[in-house]
Write a protein that holds these residues in place. Structure first.
Motif, PDB file in Angstrom:
ATOM      1  N   GLY A   1       0.767   1.341   0.753  1.00 13.35           N
ATOM      2  CA  GLY A   1      -0.267   1.649   1.302  1.00 13.35           C
ATOM      3  C   GLY A   1      -1.310   0.699   1.267  1.00 13.35           C
ATOM      4  N   VAL A   2      -1.805   0.386  -0.052  1.00 14.63           N
ATOM      5  CA  VAL A   2      -2.670  -0.750  -0.294  1.00 14.63           C
ATOM      6  C   VAL A   2      -2.248  -1.982  -0.057  1.00 14.63           C
ATOM      7  CG1 VAL A   2      -3.716  -1.973  -2.055  1.00 14.63           C
ATOM      8  CG2 VAL A   2      -3.370   0.681  -2.287  1.00 14.63           C
ATOM      9  N   PHE A   3      -1.168  -2.266   0.068  1.00 10.94           N
ATOM     10  CA  PHE A   3      -0.750  -3.567   0.611  1.00 10.94           C
ATOM     11  C   PHE A   3      -0.774  -3.650   2.124  1.00 10.94           C
ATOM     12  CE2 PHE A   3       2.900  -6.329   2.288  1.00 10.94           C
ATOM     13  CZ  PHE A   3       2.389  -7.486   1.716  1.00 10.94           C
ATOM     14  N   ASP A   4      -0.388  -2.700   2.716  1.00 14.54           N
ATOM     15  CA  ASP A   4      -0.393  -2.690   4.106  1.00 14.54           C
ATOM     16  C   ASP A   4      -2.043  -2.701   4.659  1.00 14.54           C
ATOM     17  OD1 ASP A   4       2.335  -2.471   4.405  1.00 14.54           O
ATOM     18  OD2 ASP A   4       2.304  -0.278   4.809  1.00 14.54           O
ATOM     19  N   GLN A   5      -2.854  -2.037   3.884  1.00 18.21           N
ATOM     20  CA  GLN A   5      -4.236  -1.999   4.228  1.00 18.21           C
ATOM     21  C   GLN A   5      -4.841  -3.524   3.981  1.00 18.21           C
ATOM     22  OE1 GLN A   5      -6.245   0.820   1.981  1.00 18.21           O
ATOM     23  NE2 GLN A   5      -6.442   2.053   3.746  1.00 18.21           N
ATOM     24  N   ALA A   6      -4.421  -4.113   3.113  1.00 17.34           N
ATOM     25  CA  ALA A   6      -4.855  -5.533   2.535  1.00 17.34           C
ATOM     26  C   ALA A   6      -4.364  -6.390   3.630  1.00 17.34           C
ATOM     27  CB  ALA A   6      -4.481  -5.813   1.204  1.00 17.34           C
TER      28      ALA A   6
END
Length: 51
Positions: A39-44
């Motif tokens: 999720g963090v990677f996708d948001q970034a």
């Protein structure tokens, strides 16, 4: 008189057990952390692409 050789290798089965237990902990932690990290990677990536 025979001289007895002393092994400096230590407790090999103990080190094998520690290594396997550490690998198991990494797998368990990764299983729980992977969705959050994804999720963090996708948001970034979304922020970078929309920039």
């Amino acid at each position: 008189m025979k001289q007895q050789l002393v092994s400096d290798r230590g407790d090999v089965p103990g080190w094998v057990l520690i290594t396997l237990m550490t690998a198991g902990l990494v797998v368990v932690i990764w299983a729980f952390a992977a969705p959050a990290l994804q999720g963090v990677f996708d948001q970034a990536m979304d922020r970078v692409v929309s920039f």
